[in-house]
Write an enzyme that holds these catalytic residues in place. Structure first.
Site, PDB file in Angstrom:
ATOM      1  N   ASP A   1      -9.697   4.342  -1.782  1.00  0.00           N
ATOM      2  CA  ASP A   1      -8.018   2.829  -1.484  1.00  0.00           C
ATOM      3  C   ASP A   1      -6.663   4.305  -2.021  1.00  0.00           C
ATOM      4  O   ASP A   1      -6.405   4.244  -3.550  1.00  0.00           O
ATOM      5  CB  ASP A   1      -7.733   2.224  -2.691  1.00  0.00           C
ATOM      6  CG  ASP A   1      -6.802   1.010  -2.948  1.00  0.00           C
ATOM      7  OD1 ASP A   1      -6.814   0.130  -3.310  1.00  0.00           O
ATOM      8  OD2 ASP A   1      -5.866   1.433  -1.669  1.00  0.00           O
TER       9      ASP A   1
ATOM     10  N   ASP B   1      -1.282   3.224   2.111  1.00  0.00           N
ATOM     11  CA  ASP B   1      -1.993   2.512   1.350  1.00  0.00           C
ATOM     12  C   ASP B   1      -3.471   1.373   2.011  1.00  0.00           C
ATOM     13  O   ASP B   1      -3.559   1.387   3.010  1.00  0.00           O
ATOM     14  CB  ASP B   1      -1.893   0.723   1.201  1.00  0.00           C
ATOM     15  CG  ASP B   1      -2.496   0.178   0.162  1.00  0.00           C
ATOM     16  OD1 ASP B   1      -2.093  -1.080  -0.042  1.00  0.00           O
ATOM     17  OD2 ASP B   1      -3.145   0.480  -0.490  1.00  0.00           O
TER      18      ASP B   1
HETATM   19  C1  LIG Z   1      -6.235 -10.797  -6.034  1.00  0.00           C
HETATM   20  C2  LIG Z   1      -5.521  -9.451  -4.360  1.00  0.00           C
HETATM   21  C3  LIG Z   1      -7.198  -9.453  -4.025  1.00  0.00           C
HETATM   22  C4  LIG Z   1      -7.149  -7.832  -4.820  1.00  0.00           C
HETATM   23  C5  LIG Z   1      -6.944  -9.631  -2.408  1.00  0.00           C
HETATM   24  N1  LIG Z   1      -5.599  -8.564  -2.172  1.00  0.00           N
HETATM   25  C6  LIG Z   1      -6.031  -7.471  -1.635  1.00  0.00           C
HETATM   26  O1  LIG Z   1      -7.425  -7.300  -1.218  1.00  0.00           O
HETATM   27  C7  LIG Z   1      -4.758  -6.297  -1.150  1.00  0.00           C
HETATM   28  C8  LIG Z   1      -4.648  -5.679   0.512  1.00  0.00           C
HETATM   29  N2  LIG Z   1      -5.429  -4.684  -1.659  1.00  0.00           N
HETATM   30  C9  LIG Z   1      -5.409  -4.760  -3.159  1.00  0.00           C
HETATM   31  O2  LIG Z   1      -5.015  -5.418  -3.824  1.00  0.00           O
HETATM   32  C10 LIG Z   1      -5.965  -3.366  -3.004  1.00  0.00           C
HETATM   33  C11 LIG Z   1      -7.561  -3.140  -3.042  1.00  0.00           C
HETATM   34  C12 LIG Z   1      -8.106  -4.248  -3.968  1.00  0.00           C
HETATM   35  S1  LIG Z   1      -8.376  -3.913  -5.521  1.00  0.00           S
HETATM   36  C13 LIG Z   1      -8.591  -6.097  -6.092  1.00  0.00           C
HETATM   37  N3  LIG Z   1      -5.165  -2.148  -2.738  1.00  0.00           N
HETATM   38  C14 LIG Z   1      -3.644  -2.368  -2.826  1.00  0.00           C
HETATM   39  C15 LIG Z   1      -3.178  -1.954  -3.297  1.00  0.00           C
HETATM   40  N4  LIG Z   1      -3.523  -1.251  -4.284  1.00  0.00           N
HETATM   41  C16 LIG Z   1      -1.841  -1.733  -3.259  1.00  0.00           C
HETATM   42  C17 LIG Z   1      -0.414  -1.418  -3.709  1.00  0.00           C
HETATM   43  C18 LIG Z   1       0.285  -0.476  -3.916  1.00  0.00           C
HETATM   44  C19 LIG Z   1       0.812  -0.356  -5.131  1.00  0.00           C
HETATM   45  C20 LIG Z   1       1.186  -1.063  -5.322  1.00  0.00           C
HETATM   46  C21 LIG Z   1       0.634  -2.440  -5.823  1.00  0.00           C
HETATM   47  C22 LIG Z   1      -0.324  -3.004  -4.742  1.00  0.00           C
HETATM   48  C23 LIG Z   1      -6.739 -11.132  -1.973  1.00  0.00           C
HETATM   49  O3  LIG Z   1      -5.289 -10.724  -1.289  1.00  0.00           O
HETATM   50  O4  LIG Z   1      -7.281 -11.705  -1.890  1.00  0.00           O
END
Ligand SMILES: CC[C@H](C)[C@H](NC(=O)[C@H](C)NC(=O)[C@@H](CCSC)NC[C@@H](N)Cc1ccccc1)C(=O)O
Length: 328
Positions: free
Chosen positions: A220, A36
């Site tokens: 991503d 990821d």
């Molecule tokens: C809501 C949370 C926000 C998005 C933020 N988190 C992030 O940005 C995290 C690191 N990355 C992610 O949530 C996203 C990128 C930002 S999208 C808003 N990528 C990782 C995601 N696809 C992993 C995954 C794979 C399979 C199933 C589910 C999830 C935070 O912690 O603040």
């Protein structure tokens, strides 16, 4: 060193996610993880989890490994854009991918995961390939496996070659010149918030004229779809007869019989083409299909997920803080 692993799509007909094998501990325990680039924690399902949260996933057992060492007092907790989450404790462990080993990798052991992960038997966790600033371990954040092995790699890069409904590859430390056509077009990355964040130069729907406009996106591999600004998504589906923003799904759907136009993105003067067929994510009933291009909503950036990646060879170049795209 260089290493290569297969990236296998699940479920076979939808390419919802791609998993690759990772070898943990001594003797080796091999788990399939989602690689990821949108996060920076390496975490795994483990024997510390409640049985109710496990459904077929392979579990890492730290007490079955002579090389696992507790990182005392360290914990982690992560949340993803789709609302999924996981949390737990940390060990240092031998982690090997494609023959490349790191002896004391921070391996995050889950003692709790949300339903999205419990209900996905294909993945036993995630291997973060984002920048280490995003790592959630406290009180001291940890480095990703890629960051740790970087100095030993033949080149400071990894290459992503995902395929539609077929196994592709993740290659560490090299770019396979035979895997792509033409030349690789690079563009700078802004890694200040931990993502592989780039600016695309515009888009084109089918054979319509190219529309120059800056698209601020993260690359991503852990996101299934291609998430774009509302205006671009609207312009795409305007060329798909019978498509609609489906009220109950809150997403664009279209008749499975529709002939989908290609979607082209610009990187500088380079044009990356996603064939129309790649934009069909999957069937939701006898006649209706789910769009692989969807609205990014209130996200501060677009997401170049697997729908785009599988049409390209993508070079993640940490050495020069840039990302490269090539046709294949
Ligand atoms: C809501 C949370 C926000 C998005 C933020 N988190 C992030 O940005 C995290 C690191 N990355 C992610 O949530 C996203 C990128 C930002 S999208 C808003 N990528 C990782 C995601 N696809 C992993 C995954 C794979 C399979 C199933 C589910 C999830 C935070 O912690 O603040």
């Amino acid at each position: 060193s260089t290493g290569i692993v297969a990236a296998t799509p699940f479920p076979a007909e939808y390419d919802r996610e791609y998993v690759a094998p990772v070898s943990l501990g001594t003797p080796a325990q091999e788990l399939n993880l989602i690689f990821d680039t949108g996060s920076s924690d390496l975490w795994v399902f483990s024997t510390s989890m409640p049985a109710a949260q496990v459904a077929g996933q392979k579990l890492y057992n730290p007490s079955g490994s002579s090389t696992s060492a507790v990182l005392w007092g360290h914990t982690w907790s992560i949340q993803y854009g789709d609302g999924s989450r996981s949390s737990g404790t940390v060990v240092n462990e031998l982690v090997t991918i494609g023959g490349i080993s790191y002896a004391s990798q921070a391996l995050e052991i889950a003692n709790g995961v949300s339903a999205q992960f419990s209900q996905d038997p294909a993945s036993s966790g995630l291997l973060g390939l984002g920048f280490s600033i995003l790592n959630t371990v406290i009180p001291t954040s940890q480095k990703t496996w890629f960051d740790n092995v970087l100095p030993t790699l033949a080149a400071p890069v990894f290459t992503v070659d995902l395929k539609r409904a077929a196994p592709g590859t993740y290659t560490f430390g090299a770019i396979d010149a035979s895997s792509y056509a033409g030349k690789i077009e690079y563009t700078p990355i802004d890694n200040s918030n931990g993502f592989w964040r780039l600016q695309a130069s515009g888009y084109q729907v089918g054979t319509s004229p190219f529309q120059p406009t800056t698209i601020d996106a993260i690359a991503d591999t852990g996101t299934t779809l291609l998430m774009l600004p509302a205006a671009i998504v609207k312009a795409y589906y305007a060329q798909v007869p019978g498509s609609q923003l489906h009220a109950s799904y809150g997403a664009y759907t279209f008749p499975c019989s529709a002939k989908l136009p290609s979607f082209t993105f610009g990187i500088g003067r380079y044009r990356g083409v996603i064939p129309g067929a790649f934009v069909s994510y999957g069937r939701i009933d006898a006649t209706t299909c789910y769009g692989g291009i969807q609205d990014q909503g209130n996200l501060p950036f677009s997401i170049f997920g697997d729908i785009l990646m599988k049409a390209q060879v993508v070079v993640f170049d940490a050495g020069r803080t840039r990302i490269g795209f090539a046709a294949k």
